[in-house]
Design an enzyme around this catalytic site. Structure first.
Site, PDB file in Angstrom:
ATOM      1  N   GLU A  80      59.187  32.492  16.326  1.00 27.28           N
ATOM      2  CA  GLU A  80      58.806  31.385  15.442  1.00 27.28           C
ATOM      3  C   GLU A  80      60.009  30.521  15.078  1.00 27.28           C
ATOM      4  O   GLU A  80      61.156  30.883  15.314  1.00 27.28           O
ATOM      5  CB  GLU A  80      58.187  31.919  14.135  1.00 27.28           C
ATOM      6  CG  GLU A  80      56.671  32.091  14.160  1.00 27.28           C
ATOM      7  CD  GLU A  80      55.930  30.766  14.045  1.00 27.28           C
ATOM      8  OE1 GLU A  80      56.567  29.688  14.081  1.00 27.28           O
ATOM      9  OE2 GLU A  80      54.687  30.798  13.935  1.00 27.28           O
ATOM     10  N   ASN A 126      50.495  26.463   8.072  1.00 28.36           N
ATOM     11  CA  ASN A 126      51.281  26.177   9.269  1.00 28.36           C
ATOM     12  C   ASN A 126      51.430  24.668   9.419  1.00 28.36           C
ATOM     13  O   ASN A 126      50.985  23.888   8.578  1.00 28.36           O
ATOM     14  CB  ASN A 126      50.577  26.761  10.510  1.00 28.36           C
ATOM     15  CG  ASN A 126      51.204  28.053  10.985  1.00 28.36           C
ATOM     16  OD1 ASN A 126      52.421  28.154  11.095  1.00 28.36           O
ATOM     17  ND2 ASN A 126      50.383  29.053  11.248  1.00 28.36           N
ATOM     18  N   ASP A 130      49.127  25.686  15.072  1.00 28.47           N
ATOM     19  CA  ASP A 130      50.257  26.487  14.597  1.00 28.47           C
ATOM     20  C   ASP A 130      51.416  25.561  14.217  1.00 28.47           C
ATOM     21  O   ASP A 130      51.207  24.563  13.563  1.00 28.47           O
ATOM     22  CB  ASP A 130      50.649  27.511  15.671  1.00 28.47           C
ATOM     23  CG  ASP A 130      51.171  28.806  15.077  1.00 28.47           C
ATOM     24  OD1 ASP A 130      51.950  28.751  14.114  1.00 28.47           O
ATOM     25  OD2 ASP A 130      50.812  29.888  15.586  1.00 28.47           O
TER      26      ASP A 130
END
Length: 300
Positions: A17, A153, A205
């Site tokens: 991430e 997100n 995302d």
């Protein structure tokens, strides 16, 4: 749209991430949340190194005083990577979550160097809307500015700093909203639905903004990155060899490379290259991004 896609190093991540390009260092940082690791790639030497973190580290931003600011499980902290694999972690602010089993998730600095980060319940199967959105600025950590998120997100900010984008990637929501920001950079008025991601492949995302004001977002579970115009219309989609892209960020000397972190799924997804699950991918999408603004995060 098919592009040449490269793989950044041999490492694979559980929950890759928050790719973050440092213009000053000409280096890329990113995290592996569940492995409790911070990673760095130096573009000049090609060297890749990592540091262990005391809690799950989910999101990072550059820090004007040096190092990074990060959102972990129970706190925001200044992160100072040292030679030899040591990571100095200096607490900035602690957070009392509304229920157990929570952590920070997506986070990003706005155009004035204020760090925004959302929280979530780690067990997504619970579908708990306990997630909240915080901001770190010169006054310290704010009270929650928004709540009701299951999996916040997609944080991104327009080039002029007047618009904030945020999504909820939980399968029961899959929406991207935007808020107009006032002179103090705070949301004013109601949220506007920017994109209903149930109409496009993948859950929304992590995201980034390019020089044209277009919004790039990873379509998790669908192996795609989408580019939406400022009017919310889909401009194009890029197919990836992995099923779970998690967040994208522009970088490279000309800010014309798109770095895409990814997650290793519980089981390989048909039609994708399982050997690349959890990799960081690099591609040149034909446009440029915006340099990330460092945050001022002095330690008391």
């Amino acid at each position: 749209m098919a592009l040449n896609i490269e793989v950044l190093g041999p490492q694979r991540h559980q929950v890759g991430e928050s790719p973050l390009w440092s213009v000053a260092e000409q280096a890329l940082y990113w995290v592996d949340i569940d492995a409790c690791r911070l990673w760095r790639w130096d573009a000049a030497s090609g060297r890749i190194e990592h540091w262990s973190t005391p809690e799950r580290l989910a999101c990072i931003a550059l820090r004007t005083e040096g190092g990074l600011i990060g959102g972990l499980e129970t706190q925001l902290a200044a992160l100072l990577p040292q030679p030899g694999g040591e990571l100095q972690t200096l607490p900035l602010a602690s957070v009392t979550h509304p229920q157990p089993g929570m952590r920070f998730n997506d986070g990003r600095a706005d155009r004035d160097g204020r760090f925004w980060a959302g929280t979530m319940v780690r067990n997504m199967a619970l579908a708990s809307p306990a997630g909240q959105l915080y901001r770190w600025d010169s006054h310290g950590l704010s009270a929650p500015l928004m709540d009701g998120f299951i999996t916040p997100n997609g944080l991104a900010f327009s080039a002029d700093g007047r618009m904030m984008y945020i999504s909820d990637s939980h399968p029961s929501v899959q929406a991207i909203w935007r808020y107009r920001l006032d002179a103090d950079g705070l949301p004013r008025g109601g949220r506007e639905l920017f994109v209903d991601m149930t109409q496009h492949p993948g859950r929304p995302d992590g995201a980034a903004i390019d020089v044209d004001g277009c919004y790039w977002i990873c379509g998790n579970d669908a192996g795609q990155v989408h580019r939406f115009r400022p009017d919310g219309k889909l401009d194009r989609s890029i197919a990836l060899p992995i099923s779970k892209p998690s967040m994208c960020s522009f970088g490279g000397p000309q800010l014309d490379q798109l770095f895409v972190a990814s997650i290793t799924p519980a089981k390989p997804a048909p039609g994708f290259d399982a050997s690349l699950d959890g990799a960081v991918l690099v591609l040149s999408p034909g446009t440029q991004g915006l340099a990330e603004r460092p945050c001022s995060a002095p330690v008391a």
